[in-house]
Design a protein around this motif. Sequence first.
Motif, PDB file in Angstrom:
ATOM      1  N   LEU A  30     -46.354  40.260   9.954  1.00 53.11           N
ATOM      2  CA  LEU A  30     -45.057  40.710  10.459  1.00 53.11           C
ATOM      3  C   LEU A  30     -44.499  41.793   9.531  1.00 53.11           C
ATOM      4  CD1 LEU A  30     -42.621  40.422  12.398  1.00 53.11           C
ATOM      5  CD2 LEU A  30     -41.762  38.634  10.870  1.00 53.11           C
ATOM      6  N   ALA A  31     -44.119  42.932  10.098  1.00 50.16           N
ATOM      7  CA  ALA A  31     -43.611  44.052   9.293  1.00 50.16           C
ATOM      8  C   ALA A  31     -42.496  44.751  10.049  1.00 50.16           C
ATOM      9  CB  ALA A  31     -44.733  45.042   8.976  1.00 50.16           C
ATOM     10  N   THR A  32     -41.481  45.201   9.320  1.00 49.91           N
ATOM     11  CA  THR A  32     -40.386  45.977   9.888  1.00 49.91           C
ATOM     12  C   THR A  32     -40.716  47.450   9.769  1.00 49.91           C
ATOM     13  OG1 THR A  32     -38.757  44.277   9.303  1.00 49.91           O
ATOM     14  CG2 THR A  32     -37.924  46.496   9.763  1.00 49.91           C
ATOM     15  N   LEU A  33     -40.754  48.159  10.894  1.00 49.63           N
ATOM     16  CA  LEU A  33     -41.120  49.574  10.902  1.00 49.63           C
ATOM     17  C   LEU A  33     -39.904  50.491  10.821  1.00 49.63           C
ATOM     18  CD1 LEU A  33     -43.867  49.481  13.683  1.00 49.63           C
ATOM     19  CD2 LEU A  33     -44.164  49.267  11.211  1.00 49.63           C
ATOM     20  N   ALA A  34     -38.768  50.065  11.382  1.00 52.29           N
ATOM     21  CA  ALA A  34     -37.551  50.884  11.363  1.00 52.29           C
ATOM     22  C   ALA A  34     -36.356  49.970  11.612  1.00 52.29           C
ATOM     23  CB  ALA A  34     -37.609  51.988  12.418  1.00 52.29           C
ATOM     24  N   THR A  35     -35.185  50.447  11.210  1.00 55.29           N
ATOM     25  CA  THR A  35     -33.940  49.704  11.425  1.00 55.29           C
ATOM     26  C   THR A  35     -32.923  50.617  12.095  1.00 55.29           C
ATOM     27  OG1 THR A  35     -33.135  50.292   9.216  1.00 55.29           O
ATOM     28  CG2 THR A  35     -34.313  48.189   9.457  1.00 55.29           C
ATOM     29  N   GLY A  36     -31.929  50.018  12.753  1.00 53.45           N
ATOM     30  CA  GLY A  36     -30.902  50.796  13.428  1.00 53.45           C
ATOM     31  C   GLY A  36     -29.920  49.882  14.116  1.00 53.45           C
ATOM     32  N   ILE A  37     -29.310  50.380  15.199  1.00 48.49           N
ATOM     33  CA  ILE A  37     -28.366  49.592  15.985  1.00 48.49           C
ATOM     34  C   ILE A  37     -28.710  49.743  17.459  1.00 48.49           C
ATOM     35  CG2 ILE A  37     -26.476  49.703  14.323  1.00 48.49           C
ATOM     36  CD1 ILE A  37     -25.275  51.971  15.929  1.00 48.49           C
ATOM     37  N   TYR A  38     -28.415  48.704  18.238  1.00 41.34           N
ATOM     38  CA  TYR A  38     -28.686  48.671  19.675  1.00 41.34           C
ATOM     39  C   TYR A  38     -30.118  49.104  19.985  1.00 41.34           C
ATOM     40  CZ  TYR A  38     -23.601  48.486  19.781  1.00 41.34           C
ATOM     41  OH  TYR A  38     -22.294  48.157  19.577  1.00 41.34           O
TER      42      TYR A  38
END
Length: 480
Positions: free
Chosen positions: A380-388
């Motif tokens: 499991l890896a997070t590629l990008a973050t943001g909103i909506y």
Amino acid sequence: MVQMKCLSWLLTCTSLICFCYCQDSVVSVIHRLDQFDRKLLDNKMDVLDIIDGAKTSLRAELKENIRDQVREAMAEILQGESLQDMVKSQIVSELRHLKQGYHQMKRQLHHVSRSLKDFQEETGVFHQSVLKEAHVGNRENSSHVCVRDKQKLEVELHKCDIYAADLETDIERLIALNETCHLKISQLKTALSVSASSPATVVATSTTRLPVLTTSVTTPRPQEEKNRILIAPFWSSTQHQFRQLNIHSNSLSVYHYLTKKYITSVAYIATKRTLLFGSYRPNMISESTLDTSHVTVLREGVRAYGMAVDEGRGIVFVATYQPQRSISRMSTQGKDFTAIIDLSKYGGTPRQITLDTRRKRIYGCSRVKLFTVTYDGQGLATLATGIYMYAVTLDQTAGVLYYNNEKKLMKMTVSNNVSTEVTTLNVVPYNMRLYRGTIYYGGYSPSTVGAVDVTYNTVAYTLQSISMEGIDNLLLCLIP
């Protein structure tokens, strides 16, 4: 004594006479000064009127001189050629280039088809010769020759499969180019006819599709069963008939058989020609064909916000909210349902997911994160973050992942996880699907269906506003 009195009286009278005379003089002077101020004010107003008249006259004369000079300059520049003629010549030139490109594309397509045919014939001859040699070798008890020829045949057949796949990809690209050329030619013809009828000021506008028509439809004809997107209302407490966007004709149809409510996700299984949809009240995953109203419940107690199908392996991956926030998997028949990874502590609820069937990876959005995980729930890896962040889709051939960050459409190269912005959409997308270089998305309040041609990096445009009571966004499902 008497003389002194007379002198005193005389002096008094003289002083009185002088005082009265001086007073009259002062009054006269003040009166004259008032008259002079009034005349000065009148003269000032006259002077200002004269100045204003001179300014107006000079300004009009200056405008007339400038207009004449501009006309003379434009006449020298154009040299007898009108603006309409210039526009016509430019459009005719662009049309000529497009026609040349279209004919060149047709020649390339013919060459590819002929090469494919020749290759198939050569492969068939080679196959027959190898089988003949193997048959002769068997009769002569030469087993090692058969093994060697068999291995050689397997290698050649593998090369043939690779070459055929490449040719199919090239043919698809040529078909897409053909459609684009036809669209550009029709648009240029329309622009030429408009400019010929009205030589008004030319205004540059962005490329748009034909207007979408709303019609009622029964069972689609076989030639219309391709190039379509099924549109479902999300989370509506009112029953709505599903819509179908026919991509090839940009028309909107109504499915009479599918009338559902409380829909949370949709997916299509092409091998079974069935539609999967998740719902709540009650929470379940159901199955239905597109031409009947019969619904089969596959799983109960599951609220799914996203589904993706690996048809080659017969697996359906599900992004669930209940019984827990997780990524689960099941067979296309709804059996062997199991969670592969628990996302309860990851943050956010998993929404739309998409699959990389070659690398066996899952990509998904969880409102604030873009993540990836393997088919087995590892890495499991997070590629990008943001909103909506709700929508995601993958161009597996190019290795490019498309997702949204609020109204921004982003793309990421999966080999290095580098993101760049493609364009800004008019709404927050809740679902998106990629088809032949165009991303179709369902808008999140208001409920609209839009498109972005990512092949040529055009701006986003709205295909249709879908009016359904009690909904804020739409779910999209590509039906190839």
